[in-house]
Design an enzyme around this catalytic site. Structure first.
Site, PDB file in Angstrom:
ATOM      1  N   ASN A   1       7.426  -2.909 -11.317  1.00 34.15           N
ATOM      2  CA  ASN A   1       6.216  -2.801 -12.154  1.00 34.15           C
ATOM      3  C   ASN A   1       6.062  -1.329 -12.538  1.00 34.15           C
ATOM      4  O   ASN A   1       5.494  -0.549 -11.776  1.00 34.15           O
ATOM      5  CB  ASN A   1       4.948  -3.171 -11.354  1.00 34.15           C
ATOM      6  CG  ASN A   1       4.719  -4.660 -11.235  1.00 34.15           C
ATOM      7  OD1 ASN A   1       5.518  -5.467 -11.688  1.00 34.15           O
ATOM      8  ND2 ASN A   1       3.611  -5.023 -10.631  1.00 34.15           N
TER       9      ASN A   1
ATOM     10  N   HIS B   1      13.157 -10.089 -11.330  1.00 33.05           N
ATOM     11  CA  HIS B   1      12.616  -9.410 -10.143  1.00 33.05           C
ATOM     12  C   HIS B   1      12.392 -10.317  -8.950  1.00 33.05           C
ATOM     13  O   HIS B   1      11.965  -9.854  -7.898  1.00 33.05           O
ATOM     14  CB  HIS B   1      11.328  -8.670 -10.487  1.00 33.05           C
ATOM     15  CG  HIS B   1      10.078  -9.516 -10.416  1.00 33.05           C
ATOM     16  ND1 HIS B   1       9.930 -10.706 -11.073  1.00 33.05           N
ATOM     17  CD2 HIS B   1       8.911  -9.315  -9.758  1.00 33.05           C
ATOM     18  CE1 HIS B   1       8.732 -11.206 -10.828  1.00 33.05           C
ATOM     19  NE2 HIS B   1       8.096 -10.390 -10.036  1.00 33.05           N
TER      20      HIS B   1
ATOM     21  N   GLY C   1      13.810 -13.344  -2.746  1.00 36.04           N
ATOM     22  CA  GLY C   1      13.588 -14.770  -3.028  1.00 36.04           C
ATOM     23  C   GLY C   1      12.286 -15.187  -2.376  1.00 36.04           C
ATOM     24  O   GLY C   1      11.525 -14.358  -1.872  1.00 36.04           O
TER      25      GLY C   1
END
Lengths: 484, 138
Positions: free
Chosen positions: A333, A407, A382
């Site tokens: 981000n 991402h 994950g």
């Protein structure tokens, strides 16, 4: 809320890349691109991701295309998984295109231990990590620092933590931008952001943030894995968190500022949350410098957490097996001014990555020497209890996606639905049965982050590999999960 | 005057619909909805009482609602408290002054990062009720 788009509005322009033409809506300035397999595309059309992407394509100064990665889902303004590059220096910068959690990102630590040898100690390791690393919201970290030290930390980033004993000199070499974005300006940061952040360094937070011990389950490219120092069976530690309340407050402050000045710059937008200002405006420059301070906070936060993890590690595995090296640390981000080749010539652009990871291919000077020939490590967490991936950035991403990639797995089910469907105690027991020890600040946190709430991370990384943005290097399987 | 709040689905964040017979009730329901998200257990709040004063202006009423809730959230985190009650000194379409009251807590149930402007639109429906959507970033 559902999508208003129809599949006939999408054209396949490459095997795993779809385009919504600029003609789709009158206010679009560039087309919208979606990296996905066909089934993933169907899933994206079940929420408002693609409408939000079309809104992004209307931003002043946007170059080439508004893009989303295969892990995209509906956000608030920008879709999560989005990439948007704007012209430098008069294109816009948008806090919403970065997110409230500025420099939310992932750090991976590499151990010298093998899973089989460590197995009998994992339950105790889970306890030690949970004790050392503050998790959940509203919890203080190990440091409470005054204004002067906060200012230094904002300017120096991870190096500040190391100078104060929270790490080793060599750690910064393996952090994106060496753990420090230059020209961060404490003067551009509000006192309230400082108040929210001054006791939060070294804390994980809540939401989807986590700390995980994994083992390397499979290698897909031996040569790159060797460059990254990875081998089958090896234990690694993944840290996923960001700039905590400090970054959230900076984003909140500047969204409000931009909202008040947008009309002065003749900016009209389809969604208030896309609020922005030209990068070279007074407000744009101030936000960019404050955003850098928040990015440096996040690099420092992950550095202090590394120090906490090393303490726990020493307690359980003390002696010759205690070393944990930083493999890499990368933001998902963030906005950065970067040079990319557009229409045959080098051009400076402001790349917004909102839920997208930088994925520079081989040859880039900023990469540490050890990785320069194989490309940047791209760390893909994950969902809890499934798998995470280490990928290597590819040069095709430099041609298509401004050096960006996915991402994570990407949410597909709301937190509310997940809580309805999953009982936290049952899930914890089921995971423990599979050899995964989970410790969490709240039971709700476990249920919300249940694997069924996420897309299949294997499918996401396969799609980015087939699109040429990054290639798979290693798959990681979790054995200890610490949740906020 | 009365109001209500209801949570609706959103893939990753929290979408709150607030309704009120008048603007004050609408704003109060926003605060209640935020408190609902933050509280581990409504019955277990025993921490010290806290209060703050909020005095803000905004370009329009929708921004005023979102900026007001953002202020409440900021104090929530700075004071490590949940704010549940509001007393308005005045509430005008683009300016308000209010006192908010709450209790200190040990931690929050949910990490509410921010109150967003996305989908927010303060409007009056046919029967005179005020309503808006509020999306919280989680």
């Amino acid at each position: 809320m559902t999508n208003i788009m129809d599949k006939k509005d999408l054209t396949k322009i490459e095997p795993y890349l779809w385009e919504i033409s600029k003609d789709f809506r009158a206010d679009m300035r560039v087309p919208a691109w979606i990296y996905a397999t066909e089934s993933m595309l169907d899933e994206m059309m079940s929420d408002r991701s693609l409408d939000q992407l079309v809104n992004v394509s209307t931003l002043p100064g946007i170059r080439v295309a508004a893009q989303v990665m295969p892990d995209a889902h509906e956000g608030y303004g920008f879709p999560i998984g989005g990439v948007c590059a704007t012209r430098w220096p008069d294109g816009i910068i948008s806090p919403g295109g970065i997110g409230y959690d500025i420099n939310c990102g992932v750090r991976l630590l590499r151990s010298g231990l093998d899973y089989e040898d460590a197995r009998p100690h994992l339950r105790r390791l889970a306890g030690a990590l949970y004790e050392q690393v503050p998790t959940g919201t509203g919890k203080s970290g190990p440091l409470k620092i005054g204004k002067n030290e906060m200012d230094r930390m904002m300017k120096e980033g991870a190096a500040w933590a190391i100078r104060n004993g929270y790490g080793e000199e060599r750690d910064v070499k393996f952090i994106e931008s060496k753990g420090c974005l230059e020209d961060a300006d404490p003067e551009a940061v509000s006192g309230r952001a400082v108040q929210r952040g001054n006791d939060q360094l070294g804390t994980l937070g809540g939401g989807n943030h986590f700390l995980e011990v994994d083992y390397v389950d499979e290698l897909f490219d031996e040569e790159v894995a060797e460059a990254y120092g990875l081998k089958v069976g090896q234990l690694v530690v993944m840290i996923h968190t960001g700039s905590r309340g400090f970054g959230h407050q900076i984003a909140t402050d500047y969204l409000r500022t931009f909202m008040q000045v947008m009309a002065d710059y003749d900016i009209v937008l389809p969604d208030k949350e896309l609020t922005c200002a030209p990068l070279n405006s007074q407000e744009g420059k101030a936000y960019y410098r404050a955003m850098k301070a928040a990015a440096n906070f996040a690099f420092t936060n992950r550095q202090v957490i590394t120090w906490e993890v090393r303490k726990a590690w020493r307690k359980i595995f003390g002696g010759q097996n205690e070393s944990l090296d930083v493999l890499y640390d990368v933001a998902h981000n963030i906005a950065k001014v970067e040079e990319h080749k557009l229409e045959g010539k080098q051009e400076k652009v402001v790349v917004h990555r909102k839920g997208a990871t930088r994925s520079f291919g081989p040859g880039y000077a900023e990469l540490p020497g050890e990785y320069r020939e194989v490309g940047q490590p791209v760390l893909i967490p994950g969902s809890m209890g499934t798998a995470s991936y280490v990928l290597a950035g590819q040069n095709r991403s430099m041609e298509l996606s401004f050096g960006s990639c996915c991402h994570g797995a990407g949410r597909r089910m709301s937190r509310r639905q997940a809580k309805k469907k999953v009982e936290a105690g049952e899930l914890t027991r089921a995971l423990e049965h599979e050899g995964i020890f989970v410790r969490a600040a709240t039971s709700g946190g476990i249920a919300e982050e249940a694997p069924l709430a996420y897309k299949d991370v294997n499918e996401v990384v396969t799609a980015v590999e087939l699109a040429g943005l990054a290639q798979r290097v290693a798959r990681l399987r979790p054995v200890v999960v610490i949740k906020g | 005057m009365a109001g209500s709040f209801t949570f609706m689905d959103h893939t990753a964040d929290r979408r709150l619909k607030v309704k009120g017979d008048d603007l004050e009730s609408l704003f109060i329901e926003g605060v209640k909805g935020l408190a609902y998200l933050l509280q581990v257990d409504m019955q277990k709040i025993h921490g010290a009482s806290v209060k703050r004063t909020i005095d803000i202006e905004a370009p329009d009423t929708t921004s005023l609602l979102i900026d007001f809730l953002s202020e409440v959230l900021t104090y929530t985190h700075i004071d490590k408290s949940v704010y549940e009650k509001v007393q308005f000194e005045f509430l005008e379409p683009r300016h308000l002054k209010a006192r908010i009251f709450g209790h200190r807590v040990e931690g929050f149930a949910e990490e509410v990062k921010a109150v967003t402007y996305h989908e927010a639109e303060v409007s009056q429906v046919e029967n005179g009720t005020w309503e808006s959507m509020v999306i919280f970033d989680i």
